[in-house]
Write a protein that holds these residues in place. Structure first.
Motif, PDB file in Angstrom:
ATOM      1  N   GLU A   1      43.171  52.250  29.651  1.00 55.16           N
ATOM      2  CA  GLU A   1      43.916  51.491  30.633  1.00 55.16           C
ATOM      3  C   GLU A   1      42.389  51.370  32.176  1.00 55.16           C
ATOM      4  N   ASP A   2      41.674  52.673  32.489  1.00 58.44           N
ATOM      5  CA  ASP A   2      40.696  52.805  33.079  1.00 58.44           C
ATOM      6  C   ASP A   2      39.264  51.810  32.587  1.00 58.44           C
ATOM      7  N   GLU A   3      38.803  52.089  31.319  1.00 58.55           N
ATOM      8  CA  GLU A   3      38.304  51.184  30.649  1.00 58.55           C
ATOM      9  C   GLU A   3      38.838  49.643  30.776  1.00 58.55           C
ATOM     10  N   ARG A   4      39.265  48.596  30.586  1.00 58.57           N
ATOM     11  CA  ARG A   4      39.844  47.745  31.228  1.00 58.57           C
ATOM     12  C   ARG A   4      39.904  47.404  32.172  1.00 58.57           C
ATOM     13  N   ARG A   5      39.742  48.379  33.418  1.00 56.89           N
ATOM     14  CA  ARG A   5      40.251  48.221  35.387  1.00 56.89           C
ATOM     15  C   ARG A   5      38.984  47.700  35.119  1.00 56.89           C
ATOM     16  N   ILE A   6      37.954  48.586  34.781  1.00 54.68           N
ATOM     17  CA  ILE A   6      36.780  48.612  34.483  1.00 54.68           C
ATOM     18  C   ILE A   6      35.830  47.463  34.762  1.00 54.68           C
ATOM     19  N   LYS A   7      36.419  47.027  33.376  1.00 57.50           N
ATOM     20  CA  LYS A   7      35.337  45.339  32.917  1.00 57.50           C
ATOM     21  C   LYS A   7      35.950  44.540  32.964  1.00 57.50           C
ATOM     22  N   GLU A   8      37.400  44.187  33.758  1.00 56.68           N
ATOM     23  CA  GLU A   8      38.056  43.268  34.544  1.00 56.68           C
ATOM     24  C   GLU A   8      37.041  43.270  35.926  1.00 56.68           C
ATOM     25  N   ILE A   9      36.995  44.789  36.937  1.00 58.13           N
ATOM     26  CA  ILE A   9      36.098  44.713  38.418  1.00 58.13           C
ATOM     27  C   ILE A   9      34.526  43.420  37.380  1.00 58.13           C
ATOM     28  N   GLN A  10      33.836  44.508  36.688  1.00 62.29           N
ATOM     29  CA  GLN A  10      32.690  43.588  36.079  1.00 62.29           C
ATOM     30  C   GLN A  10      32.591  42.447  35.934  1.00 62.29           C
ATOM     31  N   ASP A  11      33.847  41.978  35.384  1.00 66.15           N
ATOM     32  CA  ASP A  11      33.957  40.568  34.775  1.00 66.15           C
ATOM     33  C   ASP A  11      33.836  39.681  37.072  1.00 66.15           C
ATOM     34  N   SER A  12      34.821  40.536  37.173  1.00 69.64           N
ATOM     35  CA  SER A  12      35.205  39.361  38.868  1.00 69.64           C
ATOM     36  C   SER A  12      33.336  39.201  39.549  1.00 69.64           C
ATOM     37  N   VAL A  13      32.764  40.560  39.149  1.00 69.84           N
ATOM     38  CA  VAL A  13      31.952  40.795  40.234  1.00 69.84           C
ATOM     39  C   VAL A  13      30.914  39.631  39.913  1.00 69.84           C
ATOM     40  N   ILE A  14      30.497  39.614  38.318  1.00 73.71           N
ATOM     41  CA  ILE A  14      29.416  38.552  37.962  1.00 73.71           C
ATOM     42  C   ILE A  14      29.916  36.831  37.832  1.00 73.71           C
ATOM     43  N   MET A  15      31.495  36.696  38.021  1.00 72.48           N
ATOM     44  CA  MET A  15      31.764  35.485  38.242  1.00 72.48           C
ATOM     45  C   MET A  15      32.118  34.934  39.698  1.00 72.48           C
ATOM     46  N   SER A  16      32.084  36.060  40.862  1.00 76.41           N
ATOM     47  CA  SER A  16      31.781  35.851  42.155  1.00 76.41           C
ATOM     48  C   SER A  16      30.349  35.117  42.595  1.00 76.41           C
ATOM     49  N   ASN A  17      29.887  35.400  41.740  1.00 81.65           N
ATOM     50  CA  ASN A  17      28.224  35.342  42.189  1.00 81.65           C
ATOM     51  C   ASN A  17      27.610  34.255  41.601  1.00 81.65           C
ATOM     52  N   PRO A  18      27.602  33.272  41.794  1.00 76.86           N
ATOM     53  CA  PRO A  18      26.745  31.687  40.984  1.00 76.86           C
ATOM     54  C   PRO A  18      25.752  32.876  40.503  1.00 76.86           C
ATOM     55  N   ASP A  19      24.120  32.987  40.679  1.00 70.63           N
ATOM     56  CA  ASP A  19      23.423  33.310  39.915  1.00 70.63           C
ATOM     57  C   ASP A  19      23.915  34.097  38.644  1.00 70.63           C
ATOM     58  N   MET A  20      24.797  35.269  38.720  1.00 75.98           N
ATOM     59  CA  MET A  20      24.828  36.133  37.759  1.00 75.98           C
ATOM     60  C   MET A  20      25.733  35.378  37.415  1.00 75.98           C
ATOM     61  N   ARG A  21      26.898  34.298  37.378  1.00 73.18           N
ATOM     62  CA  ARG A  21      27.879  33.386  36.718  1.00 73.18           C
ATOM     63  C   ARG A  21      26.616  31.923  36.053  1.00 73.18           C
ATOM     64  N   ALA A  22      25.362  32.038  36.393  1.00 70.28           N
ATOM     65  CA  ALA A  22      24.480  30.836  35.595  1.00 70.28           C
ATOM     66  C   ALA A  22      23.999  31.867  34.624  1.00 70.28           C
ATOM     67  N   VAL A  23      23.514  33.035  34.908  1.00 73.73           N
ATOM     68  CA  VAL A  23      22.823  33.888  33.655  1.00 73.73           C
ATOM     69  C   VAL A  23      23.419  33.998  32.473  1.00 73.73           C
ATOM     70  N   ARG A  24      24.973  34.075  32.808  1.00 76.96           N
ATOM     71  CA  ARG A  24      26.196  34.849  31.416  1.00 76.96           C
ATOM     72  C   ARG A  24      26.291  33.855  30.861  1.00 76.96           C
ATOM     73  N   ALA A  25      26.166  32.189  31.524  1.00 78.36           N
ATOM     74  CA  ALA A  25      26.663  30.289  30.989  1.00 78.36           C
ATOM     75  C   ALA A  25      25.339  30.412  30.370  1.00 78.36           C
ATOM     76  N   ALA A  26      23.497  31.340  30.440  1.00 77.23           N
ATOM     77  CA  ALA A  26      22.364  30.788  29.216  1.00 77.23           C
ATOM     78  C   ALA A  26      22.575  31.804  28.246  1.00 77.23           C
ATOM     79  N   VAL A  27      23.135  32.628  28.603  1.00 78.14           N
ATOM     80  CA  VAL A  27      22.759  34.260  27.140  1.00 78.14           C
ATOM     81  C   VAL A  27      24.241  33.196  26.152  1.00 78.14           C
ATOM     82  N   TRP A  28      25.528  32.875  27.378  1.00 73.82           N
ATOM     83  CA  TRP A  28      26.597  32.155  26.080  1.00 73.82           C
ATOM     84  C   TRP A  28      25.931  31.317  25.653  1.00 73.82           C
TER      85      TRP A  28
END
Length: 195
Positions: free
Chosen positions: A153-180
């Protein structure tokens, strides 16, 4: 001569020789039966996670006189390490909670604990110095962490928080999209080569 007769012909003093293994005693396994609370930073958020860890530690008898006086005293046979192992393991597991608390205060994430075994050993030595060092003459030599795992449960929460932090930052969101996108192009290229 009179004293010899009163003691039945034996010398009036009793002498004994004790040998102590002062070398490092290795291969002492430990494992947390219940999870331990660990405070960790996930992005900008402070999060409490429940972790379990296991590994091995080693110790040595640093002060044989203290060990003799307070642990084995007048034994007739050999004092085996198995006679004290469960007590030491129990005290070590009890000391892990405050030791991990001080490690967390240094800003070390739980996923990095394996890289900080010397810090954990130092914190445990400080925590156990009263019971092990001053009372029994024992000191921890090394402390190994084979695995540290948070509850699912804690691992899942950590993953969700990390994803929300990445998605809230436009630069990180762009890097993630480029990697995908790169992964998608690469996987299609691999499929084309196979066909």
């Amino acid at each position: 001569m009179g004293k010899r007769f009163t003691f039945g012909g034996d010398a009036p003093k009793n002498q004994r020789v004790y040998y102590f293994n002062t070398k490092e005693i290795m291969g002492n396994k430990y494992g947390t039966p219940q999870s331990i609370q660990f405070e960790t930073m996930v992005g900008p958020y402070l999060l409490n996670v429940n972790i379990r860890c296991f590994g091995e530690y080693s110790y040595r008898i640093a002060n044989p006189i203290l060990f003799y006086t307070n642990v084995c005293s007048n034994i007739d046979t050999v004092y085996e390490r198995s006679e004290i192992d469960s007590q030491l393991r129990s005290e070590l597991l009890t000391a892990l909670q405050p030791a991990f608390g001080r490690i967390a205060a240094k800003g070390i994430r739980y996923t990095q604990l394996i890289n900080y075994t010397k810090d954990i050993r130092n914190e445990l030595s400080e925590e156990l110095s009263e019971d092990w060092g001053r009372k029994r003459g024992i000191e921890i030599v090394s402390f190994g962490v084979s695995s540290v795992k948070a509850e699912e449960e804690d691992e899942r929460r950590i993953k969700e928080i990390q994803d929300s932090v990445i998605m809230s930052n436009p630069d990180m969101r762009a890097v993630r999209a480029a990697v995908w996108l790169d992964l998608l192009v690469w996987s299609r290229g691999q499929c084309g080569q196979v066909l």
